[in-house]
Scaffold this motif. Structure first.
Motif, PDB file in Angstrom:
ATOM      1  N   ARG A 183      -6.122  12.774   6.977  1.00 44.11           N
ATOM      2  CA  ARG A 183      -6.952  11.573   6.792  1.00 44.11           C
ATOM      3  C   ARG A 183      -6.747  10.632   7.972  1.00 44.11           C
ATOM      4  O   ARG A 183      -5.686  10.621   8.599  1.00 44.11           O
ATOM      5  N   ASN A 184      -7.744   9.812   8.233  1.00 46.74           N
ATOM      6  CA  ASN A 184      -7.645   8.832   9.310  1.00 46.74           C
ATOM      7  C   ASN A 184      -6.376   7.972   9.133  1.00 46.74           C
ATOM      8  O   ASN A 184      -6.183   7.378   8.070  1.00 46.74           O
ATOM      9  N   PRO A 185      -5.508   7.898  10.155  1.00 45.99           N
ATOM     10  CA  PRO A 185      -4.245   7.161  10.003  1.00 45.99           C
ATOM     11  C   PRO A 185      -4.413   5.679   9.674  1.00 45.99           C
ATOM     12  O   PRO A 185      -3.593   5.119   8.940  1.00 45.99           O
ATOM     13  N   TYR A 186      -5.444   5.036  10.219  1.00 50.43           N
ATOM     14  CA  TYR A 186      -5.677   3.622   9.880  1.00 50.43           C
ATOM     15  C   TYR A 186      -5.959   3.480   8.380  1.00 50.43           C
ATOM     16  O   TYR A 186      -5.361   2.636   7.700  1.00 50.43           O
ATOM     17  N   SER A 205      -4.320   2.352   2.722  1.00 53.57           N
ATOM     18  CA  SER A 205      -4.320   2.838   1.345  1.00 53.57           C
ATOM     19  C   SER A 205      -2.906   2.819   0.767  1.00 53.57           C
ATOM     20  O   SER A 205      -2.693   2.440  -0.391  1.00 53.57           O
ATOM     21  N   SER A 206      -1.917   3.199   1.567  1.00 52.78           N
ATOM     22  CA  SER A 206      -0.525   3.164   1.115  1.00 52.78           C
ATOM     23  C   SER A 206      -0.106   1.745   0.749  1.00 52.78           C
ATOM     24  O   SER A 206       0.573   1.520  -0.258  1.00 52.78           O
ATOM     25  N   LYS A 260       0.741   1.426  -3.043  1.00 54.98           N
ATOM     26  CA  LYS A 260       2.178   1.470  -3.311  1.00 54.98           C
ATOM     27  C   LYS A 260       2.862   0.104  -3.253  1.00 54.98           C
ATOM     28  O   LYS A 260       3.836  -0.142  -3.965  1.00 54.98           O
ATOM     29  N   ILE A 261       2.392  -0.775  -2.399  1.00 57.96           N
ATOM     30  CA  ILE A 261       3.060  -2.068  -2.247  1.00 57.96           C
ATOM     31  C   ILE A 261       2.411  -3.138  -3.130  1.00 57.96           C
ATOM     32  O   ILE A 261       3.093  -3.885  -3.825  1.00 57.96           O
ATOM     33  N   CYS A 262       1.089  -3.196  -3.136  1.00 58.42           N
ATOM     34  CA  CYS A 262       0.400  -4.233  -3.924  1.00 58.42           C
ATOM     35  C   CYS A 262       0.124  -3.795  -5.360  1.00 58.42           C
ATOM     36  O   CYS A 262       0.048  -4.621  -6.259  1.00 58.42           O
ATOM     37  N   GLY A 263      -0.063  -2.502  -5.566  1.00 60.60           N
ATOM     38  CA  GLY A 263      -0.534  -2.019  -6.865  1.00 60.60           C
ATOM     39  C   GLY A 263       0.565  -1.879  -7.902  1.00 60.60           C
ATOM     40  O   GLY A 263       1.745  -1.768  -7.582  1.00 60.60           O
ATOM     41  N   ILE A 264       0.135  -1.874  -9.160  1.00 60.96           N
ATOM     42  CA  ILE A 264       1.036  -1.561 -10.275  1.00 60.96           C
ATOM     43  C   ILE A 264       0.924  -0.053 -10.506  1.00 60.96           C
ATOM     44  O   ILE A 264      -0.180   0.489 -10.599  1.00 60.96           O
ATOM     45  N   GLN A 265       2.049   0.648 -10.591  1.00 65.85           N
ATOM     46  CA  GLN A 265       2.040   2.108 -10.677  1.00 65.85           C
ATOM     47  C   GLN A 265       1.684   2.580 -12.092  1.00 65.85           C
ATOM     48  O   GLN A 265       1.617   1.790 -13.019  1.00 65.85           O
ATOM     49  N   ARG A 266       1.484   3.890 -12.221  1.00 68.18           N
ATOM     50  CA  ARG A 266       1.001   4.394 -13.513  1.00 68.18           C
ATOM     51  C   ARG A 266       2.024   4.243 -14.639  1.00 68.18           C
ATOM     52  O   ARG A 266       1.674   4.364 -15.796  1.00 68.18           O
ATOM     53  N   ASP A 292       9.177   6.395   3.621  1.00 67.54           N
ATOM     54  CA  ASP A 292       8.575   6.896   2.382  1.00 67.54           C
ATOM     55  C   ASP A 292       7.517   7.947   2.714  1.00 67.54           C
ATOM     56  O   ASP A 292       6.837   7.849   3.743  1.00 67.54           O
ATOM     57  N   ILE A 293       7.365   8.936   1.829  1.00 65.87           N
ATOM     58  CA  ILE A 293       6.403  10.016   2.099  1.00 65.87           C
ATOM     59  C   ILE A 293       4.977   9.506   2.224  1.00 65.87           C
ATOM     60  O   ILE A 293       4.147  10.134   2.875  1.00 65.87           O
ATOM     61  N   HIS A 294       4.676   8.342   1.622  1.00 67.07           N
ATOM     62  CA  HIS A 294       3.288   7.860   1.623  1.00 67.07           C
ATOM     63  C   HIS A 294       2.892   7.211   2.945  1.00 67.07           C
ATOM     64  O   HIS A 294       1.709   7.054   3.218  1.00 67.07           O
ATOM     65  N   TRP A 295       3.872   6.808   3.757  1.00 65.08           N
ATOM     66  CA  TRP A 295       3.495   6.257   5.066  1.00 65.08           C
ATOM     67  C   TRP A 295       4.179   6.955   6.239  1.00 65.08           C
ATOM     68  O   TRP A 295       3.962   6.600   7.383  1.00 65.08           O
TER      69      TRP A 295
END
Length: 272
Positions: A79-82, A87-88, A92-98, A154-157
């Motif tokens: 995916r586009n790195p930007y 999205s990460s 992951k930082i702003c969102g509330i997880q499942r 972290d694996i997401h970034w």
């Protein structure tokens, strides 16, 4: 080391190296459906049966034998790195997880304290300065990748090339790497090259975006988040991703690839 992040259908029709934030929920669900004729009820990351994952001890030997003998069609997705790092941040930082909590427990409070990041909350409708906070998060992401502090990356970034290289370095090779931005086209190539127990019609597959709706919506176009310093940091972290996977570093708003991926080059440059 083995093959971390590798998933395989129970029928061994295909092998997939997961790259976080690159349509992995959709890909996992398609793999599951291609074996069982139904989608997994829930987030595919939570599935502990009816497909093989390296994280499940009973699957490791089967995956290793398959990958090292290149028995099945092996692929991954980029995916586009930007867009991926944005999205990460929002997921992951702003969102509330499942699970109803913040990602990784004390990570967000640590970022608020050490980097001055604001993330808002559902109570205030996630009202905060997205651009300022994202740029501070990017500094944190760079620190984790460059100096492994204040924590391991972290694996997401962490860079896509890092995820993709472990598969090659440990004895695997890819038949196909496709773009999230051309998802149906790329996934169709995979399906055309695999004998699956159940036929998959991609036009009828819902999108499984497990992170959607748990955090703030992006309020600005991509380029507005990246000033000169941010772009310098992005190049420092993701230079290989832009070069190997043919994304446009010069125009953050152009999410589409500007060339085709050269699989031989990917194997040569990431296999050492």
């Amino acid at each position: 080391m083995g093959f971390p992040g590798t998933w395989m259908t129970e029928s061994e029709s295909m092998v997939y190296r997961v790259v976080p934030k690159c349509a992995c929920s959709s890909i996992g669900q398609i793999m599951f459906y291609s074996d069982h004729g139904e989608f997994f009820d829930g987030d595919i990351h939570d599935a502990t049966g009816r497909m093989h994952k390296w994280s499940m001890a009973d699957s490791q030997k089967l995956i290793e034998q398959n990958v090292k003998s290149h028995k099945s069609y092996a692929f991954t997705c980029v995916r586009n790195p930007y867009a991926r790092i944005l999205s990460s941040f929002f997921d992951k930082i702003c969102g509330i997880q499942r699970n109803g909590k913040r990602y990784r427990g004390n990570l967000v409070p640590q970022l608020v304290q050490k980097y001055g990041i604001e993330v808002g909350s559902p109570e205030d409708n996630f009202d905060f300065d997205q651009i300022k906070s994202f740029r501070r998060f990017l500094l944190f992401a760079r620190d984790t990748i460059r100096w492994r502090r204040p924590m391991e990356p972290d694996i997401h970034w962490s860079a896509m090339s890092g995820h993709i290289s472990t598969f090659i370095c440990n004895g695997g090779s890819y038949d196909h790497i496709f773009f999230t931005e051309k998802f149906n086209e790329g996934m169709q190539v995979v399906l055309d090259n695999c004998e699956t127990p159940v036929k998959v019609d991609l036009d009828k597959v819902p999108r499984f975006n497990e992170s959607e709706g748990h955090g703030p919506k992006r309020a600005h176009k991509v380029s507005e988040y990246f000033d000169d310093l941010s772009r310098h940091l992005v190049w420092e972290i993701y230079k290989k991703d832009f070069q190997l996977f043919q994304y446009d570093f010069d125009d953050p708003d152009n999410k589409m690839p500007i060339g085709e991926i050269d699989l031989d080059e990917v194997h040569a440059k990431l296999g050492t």
